[in-house]
Design an enzyme around this catalytic site. Structure first.
Site, PDB file in Angstrom:
ATOM      1  N   ILE A 628       0.864  -1.182   0.000  1.00  0.00           N
ATOM      2  CA  ILE A 628       0.000   0.000   0.000  1.00  0.00           C
ATOM      3  C   ILE A 628       0.901   1.233   0.000  1.00  0.00           C
ATOM      4  CG2 ILE A 628      -1.723   1.276   1.343  1.00  0.00           C
ATOM      5  CD1 ILE A 628      -2.779  -1.288  -0.121  1.00  0.00           C
ATOM      6  N   LEU A 629       0.821   2.021  -1.062  1.00  0.00           N
ATOM      7  CA  LEU A 629       1.763   3.120  -1.272  1.00  0.00           C
ATOM      8  C   LEU A 629       1.447   4.324  -0.380  1.00  0.00           C
ATOM      9  CD1 LEU A 629       1.916   2.868  -5.169  1.00  0.00           C
ATOM     10  CD2 LEU A 629       3.562   1.941  -3.522  1.00  0.00           C
ATOM     11  N   PRO A 631      -1.403   4.899   2.739  1.00  0.00           N
ATOM     12  CA  PRO A 631      -2.549   4.335   3.465  1.00  0.00           C
ATOM     13  C   PRO A 631      -3.750   5.278   3.522  1.00  0.00           C
ATOM     14  CG  PRO A 631      -0.595   4.468   4.891  1.00  0.00           C
ATOM     15  CD  PRO A 631      -0.188   4.958   3.542  1.00  0.00           C
ATOM     16  N   GLU A 703     -10.881  -0.683  -7.791  1.00  0.00           N
ATOM     17  CA  GLU A 703     -12.150  -1.335  -8.102  1.00  0.00           C
ATOM     18  C   GLU A 703     -12.526  -2.440  -7.134  1.00  0.00           C
ATOM     19  OE1 GLU A 703     -12.766  -1.391 -12.658  1.00  0.00           O
ATOM     20  OE2 GLU A 703     -10.642  -1.006 -12.375  1.00  0.00           O
TER      21      GLU A 703
HETATM   22 MO1  MOS Z   1     -12.749   1.452 -14.426  1.00  0.00          MO
HETATM   23  S1  MOS Z   1     -14.559   0.548 -14.786  1.00  0.00           S
HETATM   24  O1  MOS Z   1     -11.737   0.533 -15.398  1.00  0.00           O
HETATM   25  O2  MOS Z   1     -12.797   3.125 -14.568  1.00  0.00           O
END
Ligand code: MOS
Length: 736
Positions: A628-629, A631, A703
């Site tokens: 984690i670059l 936090p 995502e």
């Molecule tokens: Mo995302 S759905 O690759 O912005």
């Protein structure tokens, strides 16, 4: 690097600008002599525009132009996403090029006026006469006509290992259920907007973009002009999630600006976003799981149907998370599609995984209940040792640690496995969990240019994006560490299509793509500096491998007193600055390793036994996403994804009039997204185990938060009530 900036919770460097209102967004760029645009949308799904009465609108106050198919400039079809490296359009349908209507909501006219209000008023005076033709706008009707094999990125969405149906039939424990998810629309806070002008032979655009270089190239194709003559800038974006790409509004604004010979500002209304910006397509999924007496999977079947349009390359690839989720003796994965006459679909945060994990991880919970086994134990028991389909080793997979640490922190041991057994007054209380997963990608096209000046300052240029994720902050940290300079000496320049690189803020891969580019350009800089240092330098004669950047210069790795500052190297070489440009090694890591981010999601839900009202009491995401670059910005990404996942679980649903394909809830009062009162305190944690096969050890985090969340909520609702809801969103009527 251990003592540097990476890994520290550095606050966003663009924060002060944003809170002071000094960050300029696409709809705010000043241009001399602006005309304001309003779009009129078709009210039929398919057919012909027979007549347009424009006289009243043309005579209205302030009107500059009414553009319809009769007077719009002739345009080339916009290249569709994934048809080539820089293609950025949702579909390639001709819009305002002829009298054809292809979807309900298609633009049929653009009005330009001196003010936005005048444009909106004049638009209301336009009268359209249509000749409707039969259209297919109903999922079930389209399905009855037959489905076709769906493809994603040129590959069929189909995988099979052994005879899964036979293995299922013979399994000791079985679940076999159908799940459904509705269409979702994009709702970034910032409306899609563009401010643009034709300046000589240059098309100058201030846009809200997450694919800059792609948008510039695609527009150059549409207007049949050299790529370098389209200049797109997009320094700040108020949320993208896959939607801030190239749609009709930029093309129509540029066409209208050309016709009127005026700069144009076009801001889509919220309704406009629903009419012309694609969303996530509907799915119907079957998940069937068979397990032996010990809970080991004998069969995984994940099949179903999704929707797309004829001119679009984006079916919802909901089987993607199932490909590497669990070890099973047999496997059958398949996506079929039907075509509807509607607005094209597009990417929406974790396309595939967001709704695919809802079905898969609900089914895992159903299987655990069937067996009478703890659902976490069931998942751990079926943990694969290598990628079940490709056979590749995992680059780094610490999902079991994420489960154990999360279960401990959440207090999972306090869960009563019997559904509907815990009550607090009129509230039924339950806990549920689910796996989150999203692949690691790094797309080709990375590049960066770096300028080091005698004063020890560094400027790096790349055509990348800041949509609020913290990109500019994190990569300023990375560069400061890599070059051994303070953060305030680093200028991270981005958001301009004239800068190097074809890098999208998509697929949760921008950080890896930028990181690889920064590593490449820093390596090149070190080589250049060693050459410039010459024989009189304390670092004379050293190989690049033998030096490290620290304290504003280069030093011998194992002999730190052999050090020379950048200023000193440049002065002796009589150079004001050094400029280097580099492209990273091709992204071959995904050919050698199966690479995925993972998470363990925990939800506590309260369901009112009288009204069916659902309240999320607590949520925890325990992630394994490499290093984690930052936090602080990472926690915000995780939480944002989870909040969007709560919307997917409980609220979001685009409602169609299935007779004519019209979106009936194109606004935030009828299309519900979570607001503050819907969102509990969200706890996040992570393993922070670096992935040895990615630049900087990090995998994507943008995502994954939306994945697994839908199932964690559904599973908590089941534990609370004993009611299993398999069609999203989980609204109170489904619990009464
Ligand atoms: Mo995302 S759905 O690759 O912005």
């Amino acid at each position: 690097m251990r003592h540097g900036h990476v890994g520290k919770p550095v606050s966003r460097i663009d924060g002060p600008q944003k809170v002071a209102g000094k960050a300029t967004f696409a709809a705010e760029f000043p241009m001399e002599g602006l005309a304001y645009a309003a779009i009129a949308y078709s009210t039929i799904a398919k057919g012909r525009l027979v007549a347009v009465e424009t006289e009243a609108a043309e005579a209205a106050p302030g009107v500059v132009l009414v553009m319809t198919h009769r007077n719009a400039p002739r345009l080339k079809p916009p290249p569709v996403f994934m048809s080539s490296q820089k293609a950025a359009a949702g579909d390639d349908l001709p819009v305002l090029q002829d009298d054809r209507i292809h979807w309900n909501g298609q633009p049929v006219a653009v009005v330009l006026a001196e003010t936005q209000e005048q444009a909106d008023h004049a638009k209301s005076l336009l009268r359209f006469t249509y000749e409707a033709e039969p259209s297919v706008t109903d999922f079930a009707e389209a399905e009855a006509r037959g489905t076709a094999q769906s493809q994603f990125q040129g590959e069929p969405l189909h995988d099979a290992i052994g005879d899964a149906e036979a293995a299922l039939a013979g399994a000791r424990f079985r679940v076999d259920a159908d799940y459904a998810s509705p269409r979702h629309n994009h709702n970034p806070i910032e409306l899609h907007a563009v401010t643009l002008a034709w300046q000589g032979d240059v098309l100058r655009i201030h846009d809200a973009q997450q694919v800059l270089a792609h948008a510039a190239w695609t527009l150059s194709q549409v207007f049949d002009m050299p790529e370098e003559k389209v200049v797109v800038t997009s320094p700040f974006v108020g949320g993208g999630f896959g939607s801030k790409t190239l749609w009709r509004h930029q093309i129509l604004a540029a066409a209208a600006a050309k016709l009127a010979a005026r700069p144009v500002r076009l801001v889509l209304s919220r309704e406009g976003v629903y009419r012309v910006v694609g969303g996530r397509s509907q799915t119907e999924q079957r998940v069937a799981l068979g397990a032996d007496a010990e809970g080991r999977l004998e069969a995984i079947i994940h099949t179903g149907v999704t929707v797309k349009t004829a001119h679009n390359a984006m079916p919802e690839p909901f089987i993607l998370p199932t490909r590497s989720a669990y070890q099973a003796k047999t496997l059958l994965l398949d996506v079929q599609e039907v075509e509807l006459d509607m607005l094209s679909n597009t990417f929406m945060r974790a396309p595939g995984e967001a709704v695919g994990t809802f079905a898969l991880e609900s089914a895992m919970d159903e299987l655990a209940h069937e067996i009478g086994m703890d659902p976490i134990e069931l998942r751990i028991r079926n943990e694969p040792e290598k990628d079940p389909i490709s056979g590749l080793p995992f680059s780094s997979r610490n999902i079991v640690e994420a489960w154990r640490a999360g279960a401990e922190r959440f207090g999972w041991s306090r869960r009563n496995p019997t559904p509907a057994a815990v009550r607090d007054g009129e509230w039924l209380v339950g806990m549920g969990c689910a796996t989150a997963t999203y692949p690691y990608y790094r797309m080709p096209g990375g590049a960066a240019r770096l300028t080091l000046t005698q004063d020890g300052r560094v400027a790096v240029d790349l055509a990348v994006h800041e949509m609020g994720m913290g990109t500019s902050t994190v990569h300023t940290q990375v560069l400061a560490d890599r070059l051994g300079v303070p953060m305030e000496n680093v200028a991270f320049n981005y958001g301009d299509s004239r800068l190097p690189g074809v890098i999208m803020a998509g697929g949760s891969q921008q950080t890896a793509a930028i990181g690889a580019s920064l590593i490449a350009v820093c390596d090149k800089l070190v080589g250049e500096l060693l050459a410039l240092a010459g024989n009189d330098s304390p670092i004379a004669g050293l190989d690049a491998d033998a030096v490290v950047a620290r304290e504003g210069g280069l030093a011998k790795r194992d002999e730190p007193q052999r050090h020379e500052t950048y200023a000193s190297i440049l002065q002796r070489a009589q150079r004001q600055s050094v400029v280097v440009e580099a492209t990273p090694a091709r992204p071959l890591e995904t050919m050698h390793w199966s690479m995925h981010s993972h998470g363990a999601m925990f939800c506590e839900a309260r369901v009112n036994a009288v009204t069916g009202e659902i309240r999320i009491a607590r949520f925890l995401g325990s992630f394994d996403c490499g290093r984690i670059l930052n936090p602080k910005t990472a926690a915000s990404q995780f939480r944002g994804g989870i909040i969007m996942g709560l919307g997917l679980a409980l609220m979001e649903e685009t409602q169609f009039d299935e007779r004519n394909g019209r979106v009936m809830n194109p606004n935030l009062s009828d299309y519900h997204v979570p607001v503050h009162l819907d969102v509990p305190a969200i706890d996040v944690m992570w393993t922070d185990i670096p992935d040895p096969h990615t630049p900087m050890g990090a995998r994507g985090i943008g995502e994954i938060g939306i994945t697994g969340t839908g199932a964690a909520v559904a599973n908590a609702v089941f534990n609370a009530t004993g009611r299993r809801v398999r069609d999203l969103p989980i609204t109170l009527d489904k619990l009464l």
